[in-house]
Design a protein around this motif. Structure first.
Motif, PDB file in Angstrom:
ATOM      1  N   MET A   1     -49.088 -18.932  23.195  1.00 55.13           N
ATOM      2  CA  MET A   1     -48.224 -17.924  23.793  1.00 55.13           C
ATOM      3  C   MET A   1     -48.621 -16.529  23.309  1.00 55.13           C
ATOM      4  O   MET A   1     -49.167 -16.377  22.234  1.00 55.13           O
ATOM      5  CB  MET A   1     -46.761 -18.197  23.416  1.00 55.13           C
ATOM      6  N   VAL A   2     -48.294 -15.519  24.131  1.00 48.71           N
ATOM      7  CA  VAL A   2     -48.640 -14.137  23.795  1.00 48.71           C
ATOM      8  C   VAL A   2     -47.379 -13.287  23.799  1.00 48.71           C
ATOM      9  O   VAL A   2     -46.554 -13.384  24.709  1.00 48.71           O
ATOM     10  CB  VAL A   2     -49.650 -13.562  24.811  1.00 48.71           C
ATOM     11  N   TYR A   3     -47.209 -12.477  22.747  1.00 50.18           N
ATOM     12  CA  TYR A   3     -46.048 -11.601  22.630  1.00 50.18           C
ATOM     13  C   TYR A   3     -46.536 -10.209  22.231  1.00 50.18           C
ATOM     14  O   TYR A   3     -47.627 -10.048  21.693  1.00 50.18           O
ATOM     15  CB  TYR A   3     -45.072 -12.106  21.560  1.00 50.18           C
ATOM     16  N   GLU A   4     -45.696  -9.200  22.476  1.00 51.74           N
ATOM     17  CA  GLU A   4     -46.034  -7.835  22.073  1.00 51.74           C
ATOM     18  C   GLU A   4     -44.904  -7.241  21.240  1.00 51.74           C
ATOM     19  O   GLU A   4     -43.722  -7.470  21.532  1.00 51.74           O
ATOM     20  CB  GLU A   4     -46.305  -6.962  23.306  1.00 51.74           C
ATOM     21  N   TYR A   5     -45.272  -6.497  20.207  1.00 55.83           N
ATOM     22  CA  TYR A   5     -44.296  -5.884  19.307  1.00 55.83           C
ATOM     23  C   TYR A   5     -44.756  -4.472  18.962  1.00 55.83           C
ATOM     24  O   TYR A   5     -45.950  -4.164  19.003  1.00 55.83           O
ATOM     25  CB  TYR A   5     -44.149  -6.700  18.017  1.00 55.83           C
ATOM     26  N   GLU A   6     -43.792  -3.630  18.593  1.00 50.98           N
ATOM     27  CA  GLU A   6     -44.099  -2.262  18.190  1.00 50.98           C
ATOM     28  C   GLU A   6     -43.472  -1.973  16.826  1.00 50.98           C
ATOM     29  O   GLU A   6     -42.443  -2.539  16.462  1.00 50.98           O
ATOM     30  CB  GLU A   6     -43.552  -1.256  19.212  1.00 50.98           C
ATOM     31  N   GLY A   7     -44.103  -1.086  16.082  1.00 53.44           N
ATOM     32  CA  GLY A   7     -43.576  -0.666  14.796  1.00 53.44           C
ATOM     33  C   GLY A   7     -44.144   0.694  14.437  1.00 53.44           C
ATOM     34  O   GLY A   7     -45.082   1.187  15.084  1.00 53.44           O
ATOM     35  N   LYS A   8     -43.583   1.313  13.410  1.00 50.57           N
ATOM     36  CA  LYS A   8     -44.094   2.610  12.973  1.00 50.57           C
ATOM     37  C   LYS A   8     -45.495   2.467  12.382  1.00 50.57           C
ATOM     38  O   LYS A   8     -46.295   3.396  12.434  1.00 50.57           O
ATOM     39  CB  LYS A   8     -43.151   3.217  11.938  1.00 50.57           C
ATOM     40  N   THR A   9     -45.768   1.288  11.793  1.00 48.84           N
ATOM     41  CA  THR A   9     -47.081   0.994  11.232  1.00 48.84           C
ATOM     42  C   THR A   9     -47.496  -0.401  11.670  1.00 48.84           C
ATOM     43  O   THR A   9     -46.682  -1.183  12.173  1.00 48.84           O
ATOM     44  CB  THR A   9     -47.056   1.043   9.695  1.00 48.84           C
ATOM     45  N   GLU A  10     -48.763  -0.717  11.469  1.00 50.23           N
ATOM     46  CA  GLU A  10     -49.245  -2.064  11.809  1.00 50.23           C
ATOM     47  C   GLU A  10     -48.509  -3.113  10.989  1.00 50.23           C
ATOM     48  O   GLU A  10     -48.111  -4.165  11.498  1.00 50.23           O
ATOM     49  CB  GLU A  10     -50.756  -2.149  11.545  1.00 50.23           C
ATOM     50  N   LYS A  11     -48.305  -2.828   9.713  1.00 45.45           N
ATOM     51  CA  LYS A  11     -47.615  -3.772   8.841  1.00 45.45           C
ATOM     52  C   LYS A  11     -46.199  -4.038   9.335  1.00 45.45           C
ATOM     53  O   LYS A  11     -45.736  -5.185   9.354  1.00 45.45           O
ATOM     54  CB  LYS A  11     -47.574  -3.228   7.408  1.00 45.45           C
ATOM     55  N   GLU A  12     -45.497  -2.981   9.734  1.00 42.99           N
ATOM     56  CA  GLU A  12     -44.121  -3.136  10.213  1.00 42.99           C
ATOM     57  C   GLU A  12     -44.087  -3.979  11.487  1.00 42.99           C
ATOM     58  O   GLU A  12     -43.211  -4.838  11.649  1.00 42.99           O
ATOM     59  CB  GLU A  12     -43.499  -1.769  10.474  1.00 42.99           C
ATOM     60  N   ALA A  13     -45.017  -3.737  12.406  1.00 41.92           N
ATOM     61  CA  ALA A  13     -45.062  -4.499  13.654  1.00 41.92           C
ATOM     62  C   ALA A  13     -45.353  -5.972  13.384  1.00 41.92           C
ATOM     63  O   ALA A  13     -44.759  -6.867  13.997  1.00 41.92           O
ATOM     64  CB  ALA A  13     -46.120  -3.905  14.583  1.00 41.92           C
ATOM     65  N   ILE A  14     -46.264  -6.246  12.457  1.00 45.72           N
ATOM     66  CA  ILE A  14     -46.617  -7.630  12.113  1.00 45.72           C
ATOM     67  C   ILE A  14     -45.432  -8.338  11.459  1.00 45.72           C
ATOM     68  O   ILE A  14     -45.130  -9.504  11.760  1.00 45.72           O
ATOM     69  CB  ILE A  14     -47.852  -7.661  11.193  1.00 45.72           C
ATOM     70  N   PHE A  41     -45.365  16.970  15.600  1.00 44.67           N
ATOM     71  CA  PHE A  41     -44.292  16.892  16.576  1.00 44.67           C
ATOM     72  C   PHE A  41     -44.055  15.475  17.107  1.00 44.67           C
ATOM     73  O   PHE A  41     -43.267  15.282  18.015  1.00 44.67           O
ATOM     74  CB  PHE A  41     -44.585  17.810  17.770  1.00 44.67           C
ATOM     75  N   LYS A  42     -44.745  14.519  16.580  1.00 45.34           N
ATOM     76  CA  LYS A  42     -44.564  13.159  17.086  1.00 45.34           C
ATOM     77  C   LYS A  42     -44.651  12.143  15.962  1.00 45.34           C
ATOM     78  O   LYS A  42     -45.328  12.358  14.959  1.00 45.34           O
ATOM     79  CB  LYS A  42     -45.621  12.847  18.147  1.00 45.34           C
ATOM     80  N   LYS A  43     -43.914  11.073  16.141  1.00 49.04           N
ATOM     81  CA  LYS A  43     -43.908  10.000  15.157  1.00 49.04           C
ATOM     82  C   LYS A  43     -44.994   8.977  15.515  1.00 49.04           C
ATOM     83  O   LYS A  43     -45.247   8.713  16.678  1.00 49.04           O
ATOM     84  CB  LYS A  43     -42.547   9.305  15.132  1.00 49.04           C
ATOM     85  N   GLY A  44     -45.588   8.420  14.491  1.00 52.48           N
ATOM     86  CA  GLY A  44     -46.616   7.417  14.717  1.00 52.48           C
ATOM     87  C   GLY A  44     -46.013   6.074  15.094  1.00 52.48           C
ATOM     88  O   GLY A  44     -44.861   5.782  14.768  1.00 52.48           O
ATOM     89  N   TYR A  45     -46.780   5.278  15.804  1.00 52.03           N
ATOM     90  CA  TYR A  45     -46.355   3.924  16.101  1.00 52.03           C
ATOM     91  C   TYR A  45     -47.585   3.073  16.401  1.00 52.03           C
ATOM     92  O   TYR A  45     -48.663   3.584  16.713  1.00 52.03           O
ATOM     93  CB  TYR A  45     -45.381   3.881  17.287  1.00 52.03           C
ATOM     94  N   VAL A  46     -47.400   1.771  16.271  1.00 52.93           N
ATOM     95  CA  VAL A  46     -48.467   0.815  16.548  1.00 52.93           C
ATOM     96  C   VAL A  46     -47.910  -0.275  17.446  1.00 52.93           C
ATOM     97  O   VAL A  46     -46.823  -0.792  17.193  1.00 52.93           O
ATOM     98  CB  VAL A  46     -49.031   0.181  15.256  1.00 52.93           C
TER      99      VAL A  46
END
Length: 232
Positions: A1-14, A41-46
């Motif tokens: 199965m395939v899922y998608e997630y977002e986080g402020k950092t790669e570690k947070e998303a994982i 002016f922008k927040k990072g995300y992964v």
């Protein structure tokens, strides 16, 4: 199965993916599909795409990088059977030829949610790379392309010169030798960093040994298997 997630950092998303899916980190593969660094002016995300592995594959893996053993593979016509397979083969061949290497590409096996592609080339050793790193990188690109074709449900496996199976046998032998060393010295041994599937091969090769325990430590891409003496 395939899922998608977002986080402020790669570690947070994982970590979010692991918590929601109820899986250990070495039970799924991660593909970074979008990354934005923090700016004034922008927040990072992964944004990541998570490919989970069937439970049966973790307990008794019959796949090297997802490739089934001959007894379970569905070997058929090596030529593409539909537009998706044709586009995938054309993309793979074009990508490698643009790297400057000759290659012919054919279907290796077809299975539910898995498609094997064989690379035939006089430069197979280069395409494989050190411990399969080049082959894994090519495989990742082909899977990204498959997703763009709308087939995120398919996991594409690249192989050449039967490298996947040979690598599996090498890791299983390594696991047994390390287990013997741990029993003899009564000291834990930390292996070199490996990708998630290679770690699963080590875990599975030693799971039946009641004197040995295994676990994974560290963060990707430096996560490694630690083999310890089971003192219970």
């Amino acid at each position: 199965m395939v899922y998608e997630y977002e986080g402020k950092t790669e570690k947070e998303a994982i970590e979010l993916a692991a918590n929601e899916l109820g899986l250990e980190r070495d039970q799924f593969d991660v593909e970074i599909i979008e990354s934005q660094k923090t700016g004034f002016f922008k927040k990072g995300y992964v944004k990541i795409r998570v490919h989970t592995v069937d439970a049966a594959e973790n307990v008794n893996p019959e796949f090297e990088g997802g490739m089934p053993k001959a007894s379970r593979a569905i070997f058929a016509d090596p030529l593409p059977q539909d537009d998706f397979e044709k586009k995938l083969i054309d993309f793979t061949a074009s990508m490698i030829r643009k790297m400057g290497y000759d290659v012919t590409v054919e279907i290796m096996f077809r299975e539910d949610h898995k498609l094997g592609i064989r690379l035939n080339s006089s430069k197979s050793s280069i395409l494989i790379g050190r411990k399969g790193k080049n082959l894994d990188a090519l495989q990742l690109l082909v899977n990204v392309y498959a997703g763009r074709l709308g087939r995120e449900d398919i996991r594409v496996i690249l192989d050449t010169e039967n490298y996947r199976e040979r690598r599996k046998e090498t890791l299983e032998n390594l696991a047994k030798n390390i287990a013997f060393k741990v029993k003899r010295t009564k000291r834990s041994v930390s292996l070199e960093p490996m990708n998630p599937y290679e770690r699963r091969i080590i875990h599975s090769a030693l799971q039946a040994d009641k004197y040995i325990s295994t676990h994974s430590e560290g963060e990707e891409p430096y996560r490694r298997v630690v083999v310890t003496l089971n003192r219970k």
